[in-house]
Scaffold this motif. Structure first.
Motif, short mmCIF file in Angstrom:
data_model
loop_
_atom_site.label_atom_id
_atom_site.label_comp_id
_atom_site.label_asym_id
_atom_site.label_seq_id
_atom_site.Cartn_x
_atom_site.Cartn_y
_atom_site.Cartn_z
N ASN A 1 -2.97 -12.16 4.79
CA ASN A 1 -1.67 -11.47 4.90
C ASN A 1 -0.38 -12.38 5.69
O ASN A 1 0.42 -11.89 6.52
CB ASN A 1 -1.52 -10.41 5.57
N TRP B 1 -0.04 -15.71 0.92
CA TRP B 1 -0.75 -15.37 0.57
C TRP B 1 -2.20 -16.69 0.39
O TRP B 1 -2.87 -16.55 -0.82
CB TRP B 1 -1.13 -14.52 -1.21
N VAL C 1 2.91 -5.56 -0.66
CA VAL C 1 2.50 -4.98 -0.42
C VAL C 1 2.18 -4.32 1.18
O VAL C 1 1.19 -3.96 1.71
CB VAL C 1 1.40 -6.27 -0.40
N GLN C 2 3.58 -4.74 2.42
CA GLN C 2 3.20 -4.60 3.24
C GLN C 2 3.59 -3.01 3.75
O GLN C 2 3.00 -2.47 4.92
CB GLN C 2 4.69 -5.06 3.87
N LEU D 1 -0.25 -1.73 3.54
CA LEU D 1 -0.79 -1.96 4.49
C LEU D 1 0.17 -0.95 5.89
O LEU D 1 -1.14 -0.88 6.59
CB LEU D 1 -0.17 -3.25 5.31
N HIS E 1 -1.62 1.97 5.08
CA HIS E 1 -3.64 2.22 4.42
C HIS E 1 -3.81 2.40 3.59
O HIS E 1 -4.79 3.39 4.06
CB HIS E 1 -3.87 3.13 6.01
N GLN F 1 -5.90 -4.30 -1.48
CA GLN F 1 -6.06 -2.87 0.15
C GLN F 1 -5.87 -4.22 1.61
O GLN F 1 -6.21 -5.40 1.28
CB GLN F 1 -7.41 -1.98 -0.20
N GLY F 2 -6.19 -3.33 2.34
CA GLY F 2 -6.09 -3.90 4.17
C GLY F 2 -7.31 -4.05 4.49
O GLY F 2 -7.95 -3.11 3.82
N TYR G 1 -8.72 -4.21 7.98
CA TYR G 1 -7.67 -3.84 9.59
C TYR G 1 -9.63 -3.87 10.55
O TYR G 1 -10.26 -4.25 10.23
CB TYR G 1 -7.65 -2.35 9.09
N VAL H 1 -4.08 -5.57 10.67
CA VAL H 1 -3.68 -5.87 9.74
C VAL H 1 -4.89 -7.48 10.42
O VAL H 1 -4.30 -8.25 10.89
CB VAL H 1 -2.98 -6.15 9.09
N VAL I 1 -5.99 -9.70 3.62
CA VAL I 1 -6.17 -8.38 2.28
C VAL I 1 -7.24 -8.69 1.60
O VAL I 1 -7.74 -10.09 1.49
CB VAL I 1 -4.65 -8.81 1.08
#
Length: 261
Positions: free
Chosen positions: A158, A162, A206-207, A210, A213, A237-238, A240, A246, A249
């Protein structure tokens, strides 16, 4: 010579107990003379090979080894005799009923400093080998499925570049770059290929996903190695930690550009 005579220093009253101990083991125990002939086997030998102790005594152990494994057997016996260290070998053993079983043998000198006789333990590892083969076959099947998907599956960090830690073979068609060119690279990254007009929006979307969730879906342009931009769709998706941090991804990117004329 029997294994009981090899242990002749042991008082005779204890010999039956030693024999019972050896025959109670779940692994085959063997003793080899200087010609690598079998001079002793315990009871488990018959369970493993189908041959009795009488049938096995004074036969060469190589008679029970699959022909393709013979050189490995020769190499390991020479090494044990020369160096005096314990060695092990996985090989195929041919049973009396012609069934082939995968076995592991651990070989060592009986006495330190003497190249012979050699002692060994032998166990059946066929179930373990079969599970490993099934696992490898499943992995090959899954890898084949992943690499046939018309897009790029990925797992990455992340960060704004990328940085990719895994990409499927679909990356070549999508970006024009192969996996080695895209993985953990500083000169080339997926982030660097995103159109400048889209890069900020992609990062922010994306942030936000994340933080909440949830999955993210994106449409943007990516620069192909041929110098042309491709319209792509991404869903991801993230990843975790147990504390919710995080770690990265993962997702898929598909080329949705109209076919070229």
């Amino acid at each position: 010579m029997t294994v009981l005579r090899l242990f002749r220093r042991t008082p005779s009253a204890d010999l039956p107990a030693l024999s019972e101990v050896l025959n109670s083991l779940g692994d085959a125990v063997l003793v080899f003379n200087s010609d690598l002939q079998i001079s002793y086997v315990n009871a488990c030998w018959k369970n493993l090979t189908g041959y009795t102790s009488k049938e096995a005594t004074n036969t060469c152990f190589s008679d029970y080894i699959h022909p393709e494994e013979l050189q490995n057997w020769i190499d390991i016996t020479r090494k044990v005799s020369r160096e005096g260290d314990s060695q092990f070998l996985w090989f195929r053993l041919i049973r009396k009923d012609s069934e082939v079983r995968w076995c592991e043998i651990r070989l060592q000198p009986l006495r330190s400093g003497d190249p012979f006789p050699l002692t060994a333990t032998l166990c059946d590892i066929t179930p373990q080998v079969r599970e490993d083969e099934i696992s490898k076959a499943s992995h090959r099947s899954l890898s084949g499925l992943v690499n046939r998907i018309p897009g790029m599956l990925y797992r990455g960090r992340n960060d704004t570049r990328w940085t990719m830690e895994y990409v499927s073979e679909g990356c070549q068609e999508l970006t024009g770059y192969n996996r080695d060119q895209l993985l953990n690279q500083t000169q080339l990254s997926i982030g660097g290929l995103i159109h400048p007009n889209d890069a900020g929006r992609v990062w922010e979307t994306v942030q936000q996903a994340l933080q909440q969730h949830r999955c993210f879906e994106l449409y943007y342009q990516i620069l192909h190695a041929d110098g042309q931009y491709r319209q792509v769709y991404e869903k991801g998706q993230g990843i975790y930690s147990s504390t919710g941090a995080v770690l990265g991804v993962e997702g898929i990117i598909l080329n949705i550009s109209p076919p070229s004329e």
